[in-house]
Scaffold this active site. Structure first.
Site, mmCIF file in Angstrom:
data_model
loop_
_atom_site.group_PDB
_atom_site.id
_atom_site.type_symbol
_atom_site.label_atom_id
_atom_site.label_comp_id
_atom_site.label_asym_id
_atom_site.label_seq_id
_atom_site.Cartn_x
_atom_site.Cartn_y
_atom_site.Cartn_z
ATOM 1 N N ASP A 67 0.942 -1.285 -0.076
ATOM 2 C CA ASP A 67 -0.148 0.042 -0.264
ATOM 3 C C ASP A 67 0.808 1.342 -0.143
ATOM 4 O O ASP A 67 1.870 1.226 0.800
ATOM 5 C CB ASP A 67 -1.003 -0.013 1.428
ATOM 6 C CG ASP A 67 -2.110 0.808 1.085
ATOM 7 O OD1 ASP A 67 -1.982 1.915 0.312
ATOM 8 O OD2 ASP A 67 -3.230 0.383 1.361
ATOM 9 N N SER A 121 -7.061 4.279 -1.254
ATOM 10 C CA SER A 121 -6.967 2.741 -1.532
ATOM 11 C C SER A 121 -8.439 2.009 -1.838
ATOM 12 O O SER A 121 -8.282 0.817 -1.931
ATOM 13 C CB SER A 121 -6.110 2.111 -0.037
ATOM 14 O OG SER A 121 -5.118 2.608 0.024
ATOM 15 N N ASP A 178 -9.696 -3.149 6.415
ATOM 16 C CA ASP A 178 -9.179 -2.002 5.728
ATOM 17 C C ASP A 178 -9.592 -1.997 4.428
ATOM 18 O O ASP A 178 -9.896 -2.868 3.909
ATOM 19 C CB ASP A 178 -7.812 -1.561 6.270
ATOM 20 C CG ASP A 178 -7.330 -0.089 5.910
ATOM 21 O OD1 ASP A 178 -8.128 0.722 6.019
ATOM 22 O OD2 ASP A 178 -6.119 0.342 5.877
ATOM 23 N N THR A 180 -8.004 -2.200 1.084
ATOM 24 C CA THR A 180 -7.370 -2.951 0.341
ATOM 25 C C THR A 180 -7.927 -4.394 0.765
ATOM 26 O O THR A 180 -8.382 -4.971 -0.439
ATOM 27 C CB THR A 180 -6.113 -2.869 0.689
ATOM 28 O OG1 THR A 180 -5.270 -1.722 0.708
ATOM 29 C CG2 THR A 180 -5.234 -3.924 -0.531
ATOM 30 N N ARG A 191 -15.689 3.122 2.897
ATOM 31 C CA ARG A 191 -14.802 2.068 3.511
ATOM 32 C C ARG A 191 -14.665 2.137 4.959
ATOM 33 O O ARG A 191 -14.049 1.396 5.558
ATOM 34 C CB ARG A 191 -13.337 2.477 2.940
ATOM 35 C CG ARG A 191 -12.917 3.969 3.143
ATOM 36 C CD ARG A 191 -11.395 4.366 2.595
ATOM 37 N NE ARG A 191 -10.380 3.708 3.447
ATOM 38 C CZ ARG A 191 -9.109 3.718 3.182
ATOM 39 N NH1 ARG A 191 -8.627 4.389 2.180
ATOM 40 N NH2 ARG A 191 -8.104 3.233 3.972
ATOM 41 N N GLN A 337 -4.435 -12.687 -2.219
ATOM 42 C CA GLN A 337 -3.852 -11.441 -2.004
ATOM 43 C C GLN A 337 -3.396 -11.180 -0.805
ATOM 44 O O GLN A 337 -3.764 -11.401 0.410
ATOM 45 C CB GLN A 337 -5.300 -10.491 -2.216
ATOM 46 C CG GLN A 337 -4.771 -9.026 -1.991
ATOM 47 C CD GLN A 337 -5.787 -8.007 -2.358
ATOM 48 O OE1 GLN A 337 -6.547 -8.087 -3.410
ATOM 49 N NE2 GLN A 337 -6.332 -7.233 -1.366
ATOM 50 N N GLU A 339 -1.137 -8.142 1.524
ATOM 51 C CA GLU A 339 -0.899 -6.810 1.527
ATOM 52 C C GLU A 339 0.102 -6.357 2.494
ATOM 53 O O GLU A 339 -0.156 -6.919 3.893
ATOM 54 C CB GLU A 339 -2.100 -5.889 1.645
ATOM 55 C CG GLU A 339 -1.894 -4.473 1.580
ATOM 56 C CD GLU A 339 -2.974 -3.594 2.195
ATOM 57 O OE1 GLU A 339 -3.807 -4.147 3.170
ATOM 58 O OE2 GLU A 339 -2.907 -2.793 1.914
ATOM 59 N N ASP A 344 2.055 2.460 3.505
ATOM 60 C CA ASP A 344 1.035 3.841 3.404
ATOM 61 C C ASP A 344 0.806 4.502 4.570
ATOM 62 O O ASP A 344 0.947 5.726 4.683
ATOM 63 C CB ASP A 344 -0.195 3.225 2.478
ATOM 64 C CG ASP A 344 -1.227 4.308 2.894
ATOM 65 O OD1 ASP A 344 -1.206 5.271 1.908
ATOM 66 O OD2 ASP A 344 -1.968 4.050 3.792
ATOM 67 N N LYS A 345 0.594 3.678 5.633
ATOM 68 C CA LYS A 345 0.108 4.273 6.794
ATOM 69 C C LYS A 345 1.296 4.915 7.527
ATOM 70 O O LYS A 345 1.059 6.213 8.220
ATOM 71 C CB LYS A 345 -0.728 3.390 7.730
ATOM 72 C CG LYS A 345 -1.781 2.694 7.121
ATOM 73 C CD LYS A 345 -2.770 2.105 8.056
ATOM 74 C CE LYS A 345 -3.697 1.487 7.518
ATOM 75 N NZ LYS A 345 -4.796 2.149 6.592
ATOM 76 N N HIS A 348 1.656 8.230 5.702
ATOM 77 C CA HIS A 348 0.743 9.184 6.125
ATOM 78 C C HIS A 348 1.408 9.974 7.390
ATOM 79 O O HIS A 348 1.202 11.042 7.572
ATOM 80 C CB HIS A 348 -0.425 8.559 6.527
ATOM 81 C CG HIS A 348 -1.458 8.317 5.308
ATOM 82 N ND1 HIS A 348 -1.781 9.358 4.457
ATOM 83 C CD2 HIS A 348 -1.916 7.114 4.569
ATOM 84 C CE1 HIS A 348 -2.514 8.934 3.469
ATOM 85 N NE2 HIS A 348 -2.510 7.481 3.782
ATOM 86 N N ASP A 386 -0.904 0.381 -4.724
ATOM 87 C CA ASP A 386 -2.010 0.861 -5.040
ATOM 88 C C ASP A 386 -1.950 2.367 -5.541
ATOM 89 O O ASP A 386 -2.807 2.840 -6.402
ATOM 90 C CB ASP A 386 -3.019 0.430 -4.038
ATOM 91 C CG ASP A 386 -3.003 1.164 -2.548
ATOM 92 O OD1 ASP A 386 -1.613 1.808 -2.581
ATOM 93 O OD2 ASP A 386 -3.595 1.012 -1.826
ATOM 94 N N HIS A 387 -1.381 3.028 -5.014
ATOM 95 C CA HIS A 387 -1.317 4.441 -5.456
ATOM 96 C C HIS A 387 0.141 4.740 -5.153
ATOM 97 O O HIS A 387 0.736 4.338 -4.044
ATOM 98 C CB HIS A 387 -2.272 5.162 -4.971
ATOM 99 C CG HIS A 387 -2.670 5.019 -3.485
ATOM 100 N ND1 HIS A 387 -1.370 5.563 -2.398
ATOM 101 C CD2 HIS A 387 -3.244 4.525 -2.616
ATOM 102 C CE1 HIS A 387 -1.823 5.236 -1.140
ATOM 103 N NE2 HIS A 387 -2.707 4.495 -1.178
ATOM 104 N N HIS A 427 -1.444 10.790 -0.283
ATOM 105 C CA HIS A 427 -1.262 10.159 -1.543
ATOM 106 C C HIS A 427 -0.931 11.246 -2.449
ATOM 107 O O HIS A 427 -1.272 12.418 -2.339
ATOM 108 C CB HIS A 427 -2.416 9.542 -1.951
ATOM 109 C CG HIS A 427 -2.896 8.593 -0.917
ATOM 110 N ND1 HIS A 427 -4.050 7.759 -1.192
ATOM 111 C CD2 HIS A 427 -2.431 8.118 0.334
ATOM 112 C CE1 HIS A 427 -4.364 6.816 0.018
ATOM 113 N NE2 HIS A 427 -3.143 7.106 0.893
HETATM 114 MG MG LIG Z 1 -4.327 -1.035 2.411
HETATM 115 ZN ZN LIG Z 2 -3.045 5.921 2.658
#
Ligand SMILES: [Mg+2]
Ligand SMILES: [Zn+2]
Length: 470
Positions: A67, A121, A178, A180, A191, A337, A339, A344-345, A348, A386-387, A427
């Site tokens: 992520d 996400s 979460d 994803t 979400r 899948q 992850e 990502d977190k 952030h 994912d981004h 992001h």
């Molecule tokens: Mg995620």
């Molecule tokens: Zn994020």
């Protein structure tokens, strides 16, 4: 398969080990079939690459997501762990690599929805899960006029594989509910609607209102064979019918609940029912303790290294991945899948060490699945993010709103900056790396869109072997 590996010691890291950091991380010099090494390529790779192009439909599909894992974050983690000329033994060794666009849509009257150049996400995971674009916050449902107006449910890759008789797994290091992991096997307009007590933005999803329930409920109603991650607090919430989601999952669907890595080690087959591993109340603990960037001159310095966190009884991602594969492997095949969610977190939170550690953890999981693929060459592996996100590698400590400096495996200082906000980070909208190995893997090369992964995982036609129904 051509994965003959030469593990090279990274001498500089020996010093870091002595200083109490996690220590040397093994790099791999790859053969001509792979992406290369610090020394570059010694021979033309055309024949080796051609031999890896296979048009058959994969029996097994393993999708590994980082992520927020973009090229900038990969480079920063590689510089730190292996040095600028190093290569990750898993992540950097996949033979096919491309660039992937990740844009989404904004709510509107349709059918031409405005483009969201930066996505969260939810629509990104919905993109590869369903093959269709949607709006921010939305979980495998189509766009609509407003965030609280549900869209059309779109069937996911996981659901298609399950309907086709394959076993399916969904694991993460965030809360299991979460965005994803949610998009793999649930459908809801927001979400945030993770547990049955979290449905303020999704009132029509309530089971008492005739809906499919919260994300936590839908994941178990879908009878995903292997579910693992954090998020126990969501499963401890009471359902509309009274019992907790955890009780409901055990009683109605026969789930066996795993609490820690000892429980995880003890489960050896799915014969007694599906497994629900909930290893933390919320998100799981990242590999490294935080090092949070601050306003210039920032945090850290020329001798700062990342320190390992105490993760107690939580398993790490590669342990969960290895166990998931062992449980899911069967004659008809499986979909998994997996992850690494906390890249990502931690980004952030402008936490460079947290993000680096969880990217390294993703690489370790990729090494696990590549070892499985060696024995099971009818397995498609896709590794991507994912981004894009906010971590930039910059020239100096005054080059961003928030900065941090680390000593890399080269022994040199690397400064990273976060500039989307004064505090915390967000992001961004650049294309990201996608890589693959195995049947249909060549379909990720060039510039593709996130939604293209949907058809690739299902197996594009023409193809020589039968796959799941479309
Ligand atoms: Mg995620
Ligand atoms: Zn994020």
């Amino acid at each position: 398969m051509r994965h003959s590996k030469t593990v090279v010691a990274v001498a500089v890291l020996a010093g870091l080990m002595a200083a109490g950091s996690v220590g040397a991380y093994a790099a791999t010099q790859n053969t001509a079939s792979n992406q290369g090494s610090a020394e570059g390529f010694t021979a033309d790779r055309s024949t080796a690459l051609a031999q890896q192009i296979k048009s058959s439909k994969p029996r097994n599909v393993i999708l590994i997501i980082g992520d927020g894992m973009d090229d900038s974050m990969i480079t920063a983690a590689r510089n730190y762990e292996l040095g600028a000329g190093g290569r990750f033994a898993g992540l950097d060794s996949l033979p096919f690599t491309g660039s992937m666009t990740t844009y989404g849509l904004k709510v509107g009257t349709g059918p031409d929805y405005p483009i969201a150049y930066v996505s969260d996400s939810a629509p990104t995971a919905s993109g590869w899960s369903t093959g269709k674009k949607t709006v921010d916050g939305r979980i495998s449902q189509g766009p609509s006029t407003a965030a609280d107006v549900p869209g059309e449910d779109y069937e996911t890759v996981l659901e298609k594989f399950k309907a086709g008789g394959k076993l399916v797994g969904n694991i993460t290091t965030s809360e299991l509910t979460d965005a994803t992991p949610a998009a793999a096997a649930s459908h809801i307009n927001a979400r945030a609607c993770q547990g049955p007590q979290d449905l303020a933005a999704c009132t029509s999803a309530r089971k008492s209102a005739g809906g499919k329930g919260s994300i936590a409920e839908q994941l178990v109603d879908n009878e995903v064979d292997v579910l693992m991650g954090g998020g126990l607090n969501r499963y401890s919430q009471a359902t509309d019918a009274g019992p907790t989601v955890l009780d409901y999952a055990q009683r109605e669907h026969g789930y066996r609940v795993l609490d820690d890595k000892t429980d995880l080690a003890g489960v050896t087959s799915l014969k007694k029912g599906p497994v629900l591993g909930l290893f933390a109340p919320g998100n799981m603990t990242p590999m490294y303790q935080p090092l949070v960037a601050t306003a210039p001159p920032g945090t850290g310095g020329a001798t700062t290294t990342c320190q390992e966190a105490d993760r107690g009884s939580q398993p790490d991602l590669s342990t969960m991945t290895a166990k998931a594969i062992a449980l899911l492997d069967n004659r008809k095949g499986f979909f998994l899948q997996a992850e690494s969610a906390m890249i990502d977190k931690q980004e952030h939170g402008s936490d460079i060490c947290g993000a680096i550690g969880d990217l390294r953890e993703l690489d370790e999981a990729v090494q696990v699945v590549l070892a499985f693929q060696k024995k099971n060459p009818d397995t498609l592996i896709i590794v991507t993010g994912d981004h894009a996100h906010s971590t930039q590698i910059v020239g100096g400590v005054t080059d961003g709103k928030q900065v941090a400096t680390l000593q890399t495996a080269d022994g040199d200082p690397m400064t990273v900056a976060y500039s989307t906000s004064d505090v915390g980070s967000d992001h961004t909208g650049a294309q990201i790396r996608v890589a693959a190995s195995g049947p249909q893997g060549a379909n990720v090369t060039g510039v593709i869109d996130q939604t293209d992964l949907f058809r690739t995982m299902l197996g594009r036609s023409p193809s020589g072997t039968p796959g799941p129904r479309d």
